[in-house]
Design a protein around this motif. Structure first.
Motif, PDB file in Angstrom:
ATOM      1  N   GLU A  80       0.810  -1.209   0.000  1.00 54.82           N
ATOM      2  CA  GLU A  80       0.000   0.000   0.000  1.00 54.82           C
ATOM      3  C   GLU A  80       0.849   1.267   0.000  1.00 54.82           C
ATOM      4  OE1 GLU A  80      -2.527  -0.411   3.356  1.00 54.82           O
ATOM      5  OE2 GLU A  80      -3.240  -2.377   2.726  1.00 54.82           O
ATOM      6  N   GLN A  81       2.183   1.137   0.091  1.00 56.22           N
ATOM      7  CA  GLN A  81       3.052   2.294   0.157  1.00 56.22           C
ATOM      8  C   GLN A  81       3.397   2.797  -1.244  1.00 56.22           C
ATOM      9  OE1 GLN A  81       3.585   3.666   3.169  1.00 56.22           O
ATOM     10  NE2 GLN A  81       2.239   2.027   3.859  1.00 56.22           N
ATOM     11  N   PHE A  82       2.421   3.397  -1.899  1.00 51.87           N
ATOM     12  CA  PHE A  82       2.675   4.021  -3.191  1.00 51.87           C
ATOM     13  C   PHE A  82       1.812   5.259  -3.300  1.00 51.87           C
ATOM     14  CE2 PHE A  82      -0.715   0.981  -4.080  1.00 51.87           C
ATOM     15  CZ  PHE A  82      -1.613   1.731  -4.801  1.00 51.87           C
ATOM     16  N   GLU A  83       2.050   6.047  -4.336  1.00 55.85           N
ATOM     17  CA  GLU A  83       1.390   7.338  -4.468  1.00 55.85           C
ATOM     18  C   GLU A  83       0.266   7.298  -5.497  1.00 55.85           C
ATOM     19  OE1 GLU A  83       4.833   9.751  -5.371  1.00 55.85           O
ATOM     20  OE2 GLU A  83       4.790  10.588  -3.332  1.00 55.85           O
ATOM     21  N   VAL A  84      -0.726   8.134  -5.245  1.00 51.37           N
ATOM     22  CA  VAL A  84      -1.819   8.328  -6.195  1.00 51.37           C
ATOM     23  C   VAL A  84      -1.772   9.782  -6.670  1.00 51.37           C
ATOM     24  CG1 VAL A  84      -3.280   6.569  -5.154  1.00 51.37           C
ATOM     25  CG2 VAL A  84      -3.440   8.924  -4.331  1.00 51.37           C
ATOM     26  N   ILE A  85      -2.413  10.052  -7.791  1.00 46.66           N
ATOM     27  CA  ILE A  85      -2.446  11.410  -8.335  1.00 46.66           C
ATOM     28  C   ILE A  85      -3.790  12.042  -8.017  1.00 46.66           C
ATOM     29  CG2 ILE A  85      -2.167  12.835 -10.388  1.00 46.66           C
ATOM     30  CD1 ILE A  85       0.298  11.221  -9.668  1.00 46.66           C
ATOM     31  N   LYS A  86      -3.780  13.145  -7.267  1.00 49.88           N
ATOM     32  CA  LYS A  86      -5.005  13.846  -6.891  1.00 49.88           C
ATOM     33  C   LYS A  86      -5.536  14.676  -8.057  1.00 49.88           C
ATOM     34  CE  LYS A  86      -4.758  15.804  -2.795  1.00 49.88           C
ATOM     35  NZ  LYS A  86      -4.227  16.628  -1.685  1.00 49.88           N
ATOM     36  N   SER A  87      -6.749  15.206  -7.900  1.00 51.46           N
ATOM     37  CA  SER A  87      -7.368  16.002  -8.966  1.00 51.46           C
ATOM     38  C   SER A  87      -6.577  17.267  -9.264  1.00 51.46           C
ATOM     39  CB  SER A  87      -8.806  16.375  -8.574  1.00 51.46           C
ATOM     40  OG  SER A  87      -8.816  17.132  -7.378  1.00 51.46           O
ATOM     41  N   THR A  88      -5.792  17.732  -8.294  1.00 50.98           N
ATOM     42  CA  THR A  88      -4.957  18.922  -8.473  1.00 50.98           C
ATOM     43  C   THR A  88      -3.687  18.628  -9.251  1.00 50.98           C
ATOM     44  OG1 THR A  88      -3.859  18.499  -6.357  1.00 50.98           O
ATOM     45  CG2 THR A  88      -5.792  19.951  -6.335  1.00 50.98           C
ATOM     46  N   GLY A  89      -3.410  17.333  -9.480  1.00 50.97           N
ATOM     47  CA  GLY A  89      -2.171  16.938 -10.140  1.00 50.97           C
ATOM     48  C   GLY A  89      -1.068  16.594  -9.158  1.00 50.97           C
ATOM     49  N   GLU A  90      -1.324  16.859  -7.877  1.00 53.77           N
ATOM     50  CA  GLU A  90      -0.338  16.565  -6.841  1.00 53.77           C
ATOM     51  C   GLU A  90      -0.329  15.070  -6.520  1.00 53.77           C
ATOM     52  OE1 GLU A  90      -0.505  20.324  -3.885  1.00 53.77           O
ATOM     53  OE2 GLU A  90      -2.424  19.292  -4.149  1.00 53.77           O
ATOM     54  N   LYS A  91       0.821  14.603  -6.052  1.00 53.22           N
ATOM     55  CA  LYS A  91       0.941  13.218  -5.622  1.00 53.22           C
ATOM     56  C   LYS A  91       0.696  13.130  -4.119  1.00 53.22           C
ATOM     57  CE  LYS A  91       4.311  11.875  -9.170  1.00 53.22           C
ATOM     58  NZ  LYS A  91       5.666  11.316  -9.424  1.00 53.22           N
ATOM     59  N   ALA A  92       0.101  12.037  -3.702  1.00 49.59           N
ATOM     60  CA  ALA A  92      -0.171  11.828  -2.278  1.00 49.59           C
ATOM     61  C   ALA A  92      -0.111  10.336  -1.986  1.00 49.59           C
ATOM     62  CB  ALA A  92      -1.536  12.390  -1.903  1.00 49.59           C
ATOM     63  N   PRO A  93       0.268   9.958  -0.756  1.00 53.20           N
ATOM     64  CA  PRO A  93       0.304   8.533  -0.406  1.00 53.20           C
ATOM     65  C   PRO A  93      -1.097   7.935  -0.473  1.00 53.20           C
ATOM     66  CG  PRO A  93       1.487   9.865   1.210  1.00 53.20           C
ATOM     67  CD  PRO A  93       0.725  10.813   0.345  1.00 53.20           C
ATOM     68  N   PHE A  94      -1.195   6.726  -1.001  1.00 52.49           N
ATOM     69  CA  PHE A  94      -2.483   6.036  -1.006  1.00 52.49           C
ATOM     70  C   PHE A  94      -2.861   5.656   0.416  1.00 52.49           C
ATOM     71  CE2 PHE A  94      -4.607   1.840  -0.890  1.00 52.49           C
ATOM     72  CZ  PHE A  94      -5.827   2.235  -1.419  1.00 52.49           C
ATOM     73  N   SER A  95      -4.142   5.899   0.778  1.00 53.95           N
ATOM     74  CA  SER A  95      -4.616   5.574   2.117  1.00 53.95           C
ATOM     75  C   SER A  95      -5.781   4.597   2.038  1.00 53.95           C
ATOM     76  CB  SER A  95      -5.059   6.848   2.851  1.00 53.95           C
ATOM     77  OG  SER A  95      -5.694   6.531   4.074  1.00 53.95           O
ATOM     78  N   LEU A  96      -5.535   3.399   2.494  1.00 56.42           N
ATOM     79  CA  LEU A  96      -6.589   2.388   2.516  1.00 56.42           C
ATOM     80  C   LEU A  96      -7.686   2.787   3.495  1.00 56.42           C
ATOM     81  CD1 LEU A  96      -7.364  -0.391   1.376  1.00 56.42           C
ATOM     82  CD2 LEU A  96      -6.212  -1.419   3.337  1.00 56.42           C
ATOM     83  N   ASN A  97      -7.282   3.405   4.604  1.00 57.44           N
ATOM     84  CA  ASN A  97      -8.268   3.821   5.613  1.00 57.44           C
ATOM     85  C   ASN A  97      -9.229   4.884   5.067  1.00 57.44           C
ATOM     86  OD1 ASN A  97      -7.331   2.097   7.613  1.00 57.44           O
ATOM     87  ND2 ASN A  97      -5.851   3.592   8.401  1.00 57.44           N
TER      88      ASN A  97
END
Length: 286
Positions: A3-20
Protein backbone atom coordinates in the motif's frame (compact mmCIF):
# COMPACT_ATOMS: atom_id res chain seq x y z
CA UNK A 1 -0.32 -5.64 -2.43
CA UNK A 2 2.06 -3.01 -1.06
CA UNK A 3 0.00 0.00 0.00
CA UNK A 4 3.05 2.29 0.16
CA UNK A 5 2.68 4.02 -3.19
CA UNK A 6 1.39 7.34 -4.47
CA UNK A 7 -1.82 8.33 -6.19
CA UNK A 8 -2.45 11.41 -8.33
CA UNK A 9 -5.01 13.85 -6.89
CA UNK A 10 -7.37 16.00 -8.97
CA UNK A 11 -4.96 18.92 -8.47
CA UNK A 12 -2.17 16.94 -10.14
CA UNK A 13 -0.34 16.56 -6.84
CA UNK A 14 0.94 13.22 -5.62
CA UNK A 15 -0.17 11.83 -2.28
CA UNK A 16 0.30 8.53 -0.41
CA UNK A 17 -2.48 6.04 -1.01
CA UNK A 18 -4.62 5.57 2.12
CA UNK A 19 -6.59 2.39 2.52
CA UNK A 20 -8.27 3.82 5.61
CA UNK A 21 -9.56 6.85 3.65
CA UNK A 22 -10.98 4.54 0.99
CA UNK A 23 -12.75 2.45 3.63
CA UNK A 24 -14.09 5.55 5.40
CA UNK A 25 -15.52 6.98 2.17
CA UNK A 26 -17.18 3.66 1.35
CA UNK A 27 -18.66 3.42 4.85
CA UNK A 28 -20.17 6.90 4.47
CA UNK A 29 -22.20 5.58 1.55
CA UNK A 30 -24.19 3.47 4.02
CA UNK A 31 -22.71 0.16 2.83
CA UNK A 32 -22.13 -2.41 5.59
CA UNK A 33 -18.72 -3.81 6.58
CA UNK A 34 -19.09 -6.89 4.39
CA UNK A 35 -19.81 -4.84 1.26
CA UNK A 36 -17.02 -2.39 2.08
CA UNK A 37 -14.43 -5.14 2.53
CA UNK A 38 -15.55 -6.84 -0.69
CA UNK A 39 -15.14 -3.61 -2.69
CA UNK A 40 -11.82 -2.77 -1.03
CA UNK A 41 -10.39 -6.17 -2.00
CA UNK A 42 -11.44 -5.70 -5.63
CA UNK A 43 -9.94 -2.20 -5.81
CA UNK A 44 -6.72 -3.25 -4.07
CA UNK A 45 -6.15 -5.87 -6.75
CA UNK A 46 -6.61 -3.28 -9.49
CA UNK A 47 -4.43 -0.51 -8.06
CA UNK A 48 -1.12 0.53 -9.55
CA UNK A 49 1.40 3.26 -8.62
CA UNK A 50 0.28 6.80 -9.52
CA UNK A 51 -3.29 5.80 -10.36
CA UNK A 52 -5.54 8.85 -10.20
CA UNK A 53 -7.95 9.35 -7.32
CA UNK A 54 -10.65 9.89 -9.96
CA UNK A 55 -10.08 6.38 -11.34
CA UNK A 56 -10.34 4.92 -7.84
CA UNK A 57 -13.50 6.92 -7.17
CA UNK A 58 -15.12 5.86 -10.45
CA UNK A 59 -14.36 2.20 -9.81
CA UNK A 60 -15.71 2.37 -6.24
CA UNK A 61 -18.82 4.16 -7.51
CA UNK A 62 -19.47 1.45 -10.11
CA UNK A 63 -19.05 -1.33 -7.54
CA UNK A 64 -21.36 0.42 -5.05
CA UNK A 65 -23.97 0.97 -7.75
CA UNK A 66 -23.87 -2.76 -8.50
CA UNK A 67 -24.66 -3.43 -4.83
CA UNK A 68 -27.34 -0.75 -4.42
CA UNK A 69 -28.00 2.54 -6.23
CA UNK A 70 -28.51 4.51 -3.01
CA UNK A 71 -24.97 3.62 -1.85
CA UNK A 72 -23.55 4.97 -5.10
CA UNK A 73 -25.68 8.12 -4.79
CA UNK A 74 -24.30 8.95 -1.36
CA UNK A 75 -20.76 8.14 -2.48
CA UNK A 76 -20.90 10.66 -5.35
CA UNK A 77 -21.92 13.57 -3.10
CA UNK A 78 -18.88 15.74 -3.83
CA UNK A 79 -19.27 15.31 -7.59
CA UNK A 80 -23.01 15.95 -7.27
CA UNK A 81 -22.36 19.35 -5.67
CA UNK A 82 -20.23 20.33 -8.68
CA UNK A 83 -23.10 19.23 -10.93
CA UNK A 84 -25.25 22.00 -9.42
CA UNK A 85 -23.33 24.39 -11.72
CA UNK A 86 -22.33 26.00 -13.91
CA UNK A 87 -24.06 29.27 -12.92
CA UNK A 88 -23.79 28.88 -9.15
CA UNK A 89 -27.42 29.90 -8.61
CA UNK A 90 -28.61 26.33 -7.81
CA UNK A 91 -25.80 26.22 -5.22
CA UNK A 92 -27.23 29.35 -3.59
CA UNK A 93 -30.64 27.64 -3.50
CA UNK A 94 -29.00 24.56 -2.04
CA UNK A 95 -27.28 26.56 0.73
CA UNK A 96 -30.59 28.31 1.42
CA UNK A 97 -32.30 24.94 1.88
CA UNK A 98 -29.46 23.76 4.11
CA UNK A 99 -30.09 26.74 6.41
CA UNK A 100 -33.87 26.34 6.19
CA UNK A 101 -33.69 22.77 7.45
CA UNK A 102 -31.29 23.95 10.18
CA UNK A 103 -34.05 26.16 11.62
CA UNK A 104 -33.62 29.44 9.75
CA UNK A 105 -36.06 31.45 7.67
CA UNK A 106 -34.27 32.22 4.41
CA UNK A 107 -34.50 34.55 1.42
CA UNK A 108 -32.33 33.94 -1.64
CA UNK A 109 -31.10 36.63 -4.04
CA UNK A 110 -32.01 39.75 -2.06
CA UNK A 111 -30.88 43.33 -2.66
CA UNK A 112 -29.97 45.16 0.55
CA UNK A 113 -29.08 48.83 0.92
CA UNK A 114 -25.76 49.40 2.63
CA UNK A 115 -24.42 52.65 4.08
CA UNK A 116 -22.62 53.46 0.81
CA UNK A 117 -24.11 51.25 -1.94
CA UNK A 118 -26.65 48.52 -2.58
CA UNK A 119 -25.55 44.88 -2.32
CA UNK A 120 -26.79 41.68 -3.91
CA UNK A 121 -27.02 39.14 -1.08
CA UNK A 122 -26.98 35.44 -1.98
CA UNK A 123 -28.81 34.24 1.13
CA UNK A 124 -30.30 36.22 4.01
CA UNK A 125 -31.07 33.93 6.95
CA UNK A 126 -33.07 34.74 10.07
CA UNK A 127 -33.47 32.89 13.36
CA UNK A 128 -35.07 33.87 16.66
CA UNK A 129 -32.62 36.65 17.52
CA UNK A 130 -30.57 37.66 14.49
CA UNK A 131 -30.04 37.92 10.76
CA UNK A 132 -27.13 36.26 8.96
CA UNK A 133 -25.66 37.44 5.67
CA UNK A 134 -24.47 34.52 3.55
CA UNK A 135 -22.21 34.69 0.49
CA UNK A 136 -22.00 31.55 -1.67
CA UNK A 137 -18.87 30.91 -3.70
CA UNK A 138 -19.38 28.13 -6.23
CA UNK A 139 -16.47 26.72 -8.21
CA UNK A 140 -16.92 24.33 -11.12
CA UNK A 141 -13.18 23.65 -11.20
CA UNK A 142 -12.18 21.01 -8.65
CA UNK A 143 -8.63 22.38 -8.43
CA UNK A 144 -9.74 25.90 -7.48
CA UNK A 145 -9.83 27.11 -3.88
CA UNK A 146 -11.33 30.16 -2.20
CA UNK A 147 -8.41 32.50 -1.63
CA UNK A 148 -8.08 35.43 0.76
CA UNK A 149 -9.72 37.86 -1.71
CA UNK A 150 -13.12 36.23 -1.10
CA UNK A 151 -13.37 36.81 2.69
CA UNK A 152 -11.74 40.25 2.28
CA UNK A 153 -14.39 41.33 -0.23
CA UNK A 154 -17.22 39.82 1.80
CA UNK A 155 -16.04 41.47 5.01
CA UNK A 156 -16.12 44.94 3.43
CA UNK A 157 -19.63 44.34 2.05
CA UNK A 158 -20.83 43.07 5.41
CA UNK A 159 -19.46 46.13 7.20
CA UNK A 160 -21.26 48.45 4.77
CA UNK A 161 -24.58 46.60 5.13
CA UNK A 162 -24.27 46.28 8.90
CA UNK A 163 -23.52 50.00 9.35
CA UNK A 164 -26.86 50.95 7.83
CA UNK A 165 -28.83 47.92 9.05
CA UNK A 166 -28.03 48.19 12.73
CA UNK A 167 -28.15 51.97 12.67
CA UNK A 168 -31.50 52.59 10.99
CA UNK A 169 -33.49 49.35 10.78
CA UNK A 170 -36.05 48.42 13.38
CA UNK A 171 -35.27 44.75 12.80
CA UNK A 172 -33.37 42.01 14.52
CA UNK A 173 -29.66 42.80 14.38
CA UNK A 174 -27.40 41.59 11.61
CA UNK A 175 -24.78 39.77 13.65
CA UNK A 176 -23.12 37.17 11.47
CA UNK A 177 -21.63 36.75 8.04
CA UNK A 178 -20.94 33.39 6.38
CA UNK A 179 -18.85 32.47 3.36
CA UNK A 180 -19.93 29.09 1.97
CA UNK A 181 -18.09 27.25 -0.81
CA UNK A 182 -18.23 23.83 -2.43
CA UNK A 183 -14.42 23.69 -2.52
CA UNK A 184 -11.66 24.38 0.00
CA UNK A 185 -10.14 27.52 1.50
CA UNK A 186 -6.51 28.57 1.26
CA UNK A 187 -4.58 28.98 4.51
CA UNK A 188 -4.67 32.78 4.14
CA UNK A 189 -8.44 32.76 3.64
CA UNK A 190 -8.92 30.70 6.79
CA UNK A 191 -6.56 32.94 8.75
CA UNK A 192 -8.31 36.13 7.66
CA UNK A 193 -11.74 34.65 8.30
CA UNK A 194 -10.78 33.70 11.84
CA UNK A 195 -9.19 37.09 12.51
CA UNK A 196 -12.16 39.05 11.10
CA UNK A 197 -14.82 36.94 12.83
CA UNK A 198 -16.30 35.46 9.65
CA UNK A 199 -17.80 31.97 9.59
CA UNK A 200 -16.25 29.98 6.74
CA UNK A 201 -18.04 26.82 5.62
CA UNK A 202 -16.31 24.71 2.99
CA UNK A 203 -16.30 21.17 1.73
CA UNK A 204 -13.98 20.04 4.55
CA UNK A 205 -14.08 23.02 6.95
CA UNK A 206 -14.70 23.35 9.88
CA UNK A 207 -13.59 19.92 11.03
CA UNK A 208 -16.57 17.61 11.79
CA UNK A 209 -19.02 20.39 10.86
CA UNK A 210 -18.07 21.01 7.24
CA UNK A 211 -20.47 21.21 4.32
CA UNK A 212 -20.21 17.47 3.66
CA UNK A 213 -20.84 16.70 7.37
CA UNK A 214 -23.95 18.89 7.50
CA UNK A 215 -25.38 17.31 4.37
CA UNK A 216 -24.90 13.80 5.75
CA UNK A 217 -26.17 14.71 9.22
CA UNK A 218 -29.35 16.38 7.95
CA UNK A 219 -29.92 14.02 5.02
CA UNK A 220 -30.08 17.01 2.67
CA UNK A 221 -28.73 15.54 -0.54
CA UNK A 222 -28.92 17.46 -3.83
CA UNK A 223 -30.99 15.82 -6.56
CA UNK A 224 -27.78 15.58 -8.60
CA UNK A 225 -26.66 12.62 -6.43
CA UNK A 226 -29.35 10.43 -8.00
CA UNK A 227 -28.11 7.58 -10.17
CA UNK A 228 -31.62 7.02 -11.54
CA UNK A 229 -32.44 10.49 -12.87
CA UNK A 230 -30.99 11.46 -16.24
CA UNK A 231 -28.97 14.65 -16.79
CA UNK A 232 -31.92 16.20 -18.65
CA UNK A 233 -34.29 15.36 -15.80
CA UNK A 234 -31.92 16.86 -13.24
CA UNK A 235 -31.58 20.05 -15.28
CA UNK A 236 -35.39 20.29 -15.54
CA UNK A 237 -35.78 20.00 -11.76
CA UNK A 238 -32.98 22.48 -11.02
CA UNK A 239 -34.59 24.98 -13.41
CA UNK A 240 -37.69 24.79 -11.21
CA UNK A 241 -35.69 25.38 -8.01
CA UNK A 242 -35.93 21.75 -6.90
CA UNK A 243 -32.42 21.24 -5.54
CA UNK A 244 -32.97 18.67 -2.79
CA UNK A 245 -34.10 15.06 -2.88
CA UNK A 246 -36.30 16.02 0.07
CA UNK A 247 -38.01 18.69 -2.05
CA UNK A 248 -38.76 16.20 -4.81
CA UNK A 249 -40.48 13.93 -2.29
CA UNK A 250 -42.83 16.82 -1.52
CA UNK A 251 -43.26 17.88 -5.16
CA UNK A 252 -43.68 14.52 -6.89
CA UNK A 253 -45.83 16.04 -9.64
CA UNK A 254 -42.60 17.19 -11.33
CA UNK A 255 -41.95 13.55 -12.22
CA UNK A 256 -45.33 13.48 -13.99
CA UNK A 257 -44.31 16.55 -16.00
CA UNK A 258 -41.23 14.62 -17.11
CA UNK A 259 -43.38 11.74 -18.35
CA UNK A 260 -41.68 9.18 -16.11
CA UNK A 261 -43.41 5.81 -15.91
CA UNK A 262 -45.00 4.65 -12.65
CA UNK A 263 -42.48 1.82 -12.27
CA UNK A 264 -39.47 4.11 -12.73
CA UNK A 265 -41.08 6.81 -10.59
CA UNK A 266 -41.37 4.34 -7.71
CA UNK A 267 -37.68 3.44 -8.01
CA UNK A 268 -36.67 7.12 -8.01
CA UNK A 269 -38.84 7.99 -5.01
CA UNK A 270 -37.63 4.92 -3.11
CA UNK A 271 -34.07 6.10 -3.69
CA UNK A 272 -34.96 9.61 -2.49
CA UNK A 273 -36.61 8.21 0.64
CA UNK A 274 -33.56 6.13 1.44
CA UNK A 275 -31.26 9.13 1.01
CA UNK A 276 -33.36 11.36 3.25
CA UNK A 277 -34.01 8.81 6.00
CA UNK A 278 -30.88 7.56 7.73
CA UNK A 279 -32.72 4.91 9.75
CA UNK A 280 -34.06 3.25 6.62
CA UNK A 281 -30.58 3.07 5.15
CA UNK A 282 -29.16 1.61 8.33
CA UNK A 283 -31.94 -0.97 8.56
CA UNK A 284 -31.28 -1.99 4.99
CA UNK A 285 -27.80 -3.07 6.08
CA UNK A 286 -28.91 -5.22 9.02
Amino acid sequence: MNEQFEVIKSTGEKAPFSLNKLKASLKKSGANDQVVEHIVQIIKNELYPEITTEEIHNRAFALLKRERSVFASKYKLKKAIYELGPTGFPFERFVGQLLKYSGYTVEVGQTVQGFCVKHEIDVLAENSDRFILVECKFHGDKTKKCNVKDPLYLHSRYNDVQKRWNGTHGKKPLKEVWLVTNTRFTADALQYGKCAGLFLLGWNHPKNDALKDRIDRLGLYPITVSTLLTKREKEFLLSRDVVLCRQLLGDRFFLDHLGISDTRKKRILDEMNMLCTHNDLENAND
